[in-house]
Write a protein that holds these residues in place. Structure first.
Motif, PDB file in Angstrom:
ATOM      1  N   UNK A 108     -60.837  64.101  53.556  1.00 43.39           N
ATOM      2  CA  UNK A 108     -61.197  65.466  53.932  1.00 43.39           C
ATOM      3  C   UNK A 108     -60.330  65.962  55.088  1.00 43.39           C
ATOM      4  N   UNK A 109     -59.416  66.877  54.796  1.00 43.49           N
ATOM      5  CA  UNK A 109     -58.687  67.540  55.875  1.00 43.49           C
ATOM      6  C   UNK A 109     -59.617  68.552  56.515  1.00 43.49           C
ATOM      7  N   UNK A 110     -59.549  68.658  57.836  1.00 39.64           N
ATOM      8  CA  UNK A 110     -60.489  69.557  58.523  1.00 39.64           C
ATOM      9  C   UNK A 110     -59.942  70.984  58.571  1.00 39.64           C
ATOM     10  N   UNK A 111     -59.507  71.476  57.451  1.00 37.04           N
ATOM     11  CA  UNK A 111     -59.121  72.867  57.283  1.00 37.04           C
ATOM     12  C   UNK A 111     -59.171  73.171  55.800  1.00 37.04           C
ATOM     13  N   UNK A 112     -59.662  74.321  55.350  1.00 30.86           N
ATOM     14  CA  UNK A 112     -60.223  75.388  56.173  1.00 30.86           C
ATOM     15  C   UNK A 112     -61.644  75.049  56.669  1.00 30.86           C
ATOM     16  N   UNK A 113     -62.192  75.970  57.465  1.00 25.54           N
ATOM     17  CA  UNK A 113     -63.562  75.901  57.985  1.00 25.54           C
ATOM     18  C   UNK A 113     -63.810  74.576  58.714  1.00 25.54           C
ATOM     19  N   UNK A 162     -42.062  71.478  62.258  1.00 20.71           N
ATOM     20  CA  UNK A 162     -43.163  71.414  63.231  1.00 20.71           C
ATOM     21  C   UNK A 162     -44.360  70.712  62.579  1.00 20.71           C
ATOM     22  N   UNK A 163     -45.303  70.262  63.397  1.00 20.97           N
ATOM     23  CA  UNK A 163     -46.467  69.590  62.818  1.00 20.97           C
ATOM     24  C   UNK A 163     -47.426  70.597  62.191  1.00 20.97           C
ATOM     25  N   UNK A 164     -47.742  71.664  62.948  1.00 22.41           N
ATOM     26  CA  UNK A 164     -48.733  72.628  62.464  1.00 22.41           C
ATOM     27  C   UNK A 164     -48.108  74.016  62.350  1.00 22.41           C
ATOM     28  N   UNK A 165     -48.349  74.683  61.228  1.00 22.56           N
ATOM     29  CA  UNK A 165     -48.024  76.119  61.163  1.00 22.56           C
ATOM     30  C   UNK A 165     -49.370  76.814  61.065  1.00 22.56           C
ATOM     31  N   UNK A 166     -49.779  77.461  62.152  1.00 22.92           N
ATOM     32  CA  UNK A 166     -51.092  78.104  62.171  1.00 22.92           C
ATOM     33  C   UNK A 166     -50.911  79.619  62.000  1.00 22.92           C
ATOM     34  N   UNK A 167     -50.732  80.347  63.095  1.00 24.94           N
ATOM     35  CA  UNK A 167     -50.475  81.794  62.954  1.00 24.94           C
ATOM     36  C   UNK A 167     -49.036  82.033  62.507  1.00 24.94           C
ATOM     37  N   UNK A 214     -51.522  78.514  57.895  1.00 21.85           N
ATOM     38  CA  UNK A 214     -51.176  79.894  57.533  1.00 21.85           C
ATOM     39  C   UNK A 214     -52.340  80.868  57.724  1.00 21.85           C
ATOM     40  N   UNK A 215     -52.811  80.982  58.969  1.00 22.46           N
ATOM     41  CA  UNK A 215     -53.904  81.920  59.244  1.00 22.46           C
ATOM     42  C   UNK A 215     -53.325  83.280  59.649  1.00 22.46           C
ATOM     43  N   UNK A 219     -50.024  76.633  48.268  1.00 27.71           N
ATOM     44  CA  UNK A 219     -48.906  76.844  47.340  1.00 27.71           C
ATOM     45  C   UNK A 219     -47.539  76.400  47.886  1.00 27.71           C
ATOM     46  N   UNK A 220     -47.386  76.267  49.200  1.00 31.13           N
ATOM     47  CA  UNK A 220     -46.086  75.838  49.753  1.00 31.13           C
ATOM     48  C   UNK A 220     -45.899  74.319  49.707  1.00 31.13           C
ATOM     49  N   UNK A 221     -46.922  73.573  49.235  1.00 31.58           N
ATOM     50  CA  UNK A 221     -46.806  72.108  49.207  1.00 31.58           C
ATOM     51  C   UNK A 221     -45.579  71.674  48.404  1.00 31.58           C
TER      52      UNK A 221
END
Ligand code: R5P
Length: 297
Positions: free
Chosen positions: A54-59, A221-226, A254-255, A279-281
């Motif tokens: 379980x990845x902790x995203x989304x929610x 980068x590790x995280x792409x958020x905003x 991608x928020x 979809x970018x996977x």
């Protein structure tokens, strides 16, 4: 061994089960009319190792609570061991009290999981002020990296096609990906200096100058958020003459309309790992997870 998911990583859990020839068992999860969680296992668990993918995203809040409910239920039903595979572990960035009175989210999240599961496996967690997962967790905590998988992607899509590229990390922390992958591939690399003004506003500047005129640049980068960090980096390298920009993120959140922002900033291609389904996977972590989980058999 029995593999399941709380909803965010069903595909990954099924693929992992297939790879390990283990049983995937779906959880029944819904909500009562007032919103309370309803959760049910549909297979006998007595004496079994239960793996929750379980990845902790989304929610992230609901996901964390579902993991705790599932783990506690598994133990209650006689599971011998409960392992959480959280390819993306949320709450890691608030790892300090930046302002008086703030919650240190990473510590609280770790405390909750410490109580619920016996072991956690994650991929490229955002370790910054805490240097090791062991500084946060008291249970067995395994930190995997997707570096070799990203390096393979860069080799296949650039090197083997006769294309040279400069790999760029948008802040000093990202050198653990950009610089190491560049070394593995044999490409040049540089990192930017990032100043974070708020959770939605960053600025970057180039500290180690590398020629970018007419070059292909791969930002990692590790995280792409905003998407703000990558967008600022992309604008900068475009101003410095980069002809093509690819962005690679381990965890693509991608928020807040990040994708169109990134395109507008001059990013031609975006690739992520399937730590979070999107979809970018384009980089698959199943083999990496299977190798680690295989040690449990
Ligand atoms: C923070 O230091 C991380 O490594 C990422 O750079 C950051 O989380 C990206 O966030 P955003 O996409 O919102 O700029």
């Amino acid at each position: 061994m029995l593999i399941t998911s709380c909803g965010n990583s069903i595909k990954l859990a099924q693929e992992l089960a297939k790879k390990l020839k283990a049983k995937y068992t779906p959880l029944s999860i819904s909500a009562f009319p007032d919103g309370d969680i309803y959760l049910k296992f549909n297979a006998p668990l007595k004496g079994k190792t239960v793996v929750i993918v379980e990845s902790l995203f989304p929610h992230s809040q609901i996901s964390l609570l579902r993991i705790i409910f599932a783990a506690e239920t598994a133990k209650d039903l006689g599971a011998k061991k409960v392992i959480l595979i959280a390819p993306y572990l949320a709450y890691m960035r608030q790892d300090k009290r930046f302002h008086p009175g703030e919650a240190i989210s990473s510590k609280i999240m770790a405390k909750l999981l410490d109580k619920a599961v016996d072991k956690i496996i994650t991929i490229d967690p955002h370790v910054h002020r805490y240097k090791r997962l062991q500084d946060l967790f008291h249970i067995q905590a395994v930190r995997l990296t997707s570096n070799h998988l990203i390096a393979d992607y860069v080799k296949k899509n650039f090197k083997e096609k006769g294309k040279n590229a400069v790999l760029l990390g948008p802040d000093w922390e990202s050198s653990q990906w950009a610089a190491r992958i560049a070394e593995e591939v044999g490409f040049a690399s540089t990192i930017l200096e990032k100043t974070r003004h708020s959770s939605r506003h960053v600025s970057v500047r180039l500290v180690k100058t590398v020629p970018l005129q007419g070059k292909e640049v791969v930002i990692i980068d590790d995280i792409i958020s905003t998407g703000k960090t990558i967008a600022e980096a992309a604008k900068l390298v475009r101003r410095l003459g980069a002809k093509k920009v690819t962005a690679i993120g381990v965890h693509g959140l991608f928020v807040e309309n990040a994708l169109p922002k990134l395109k507008k900033a001059g990013v031609d291609k975006i690739v992520t790992t399937n730590c979070i389904e999107h979809p970018t996977n384009g980089i698959d972590v199943v083999t990496l997870l299977a190798k680690e989980l295989g040690k449990e058999r």
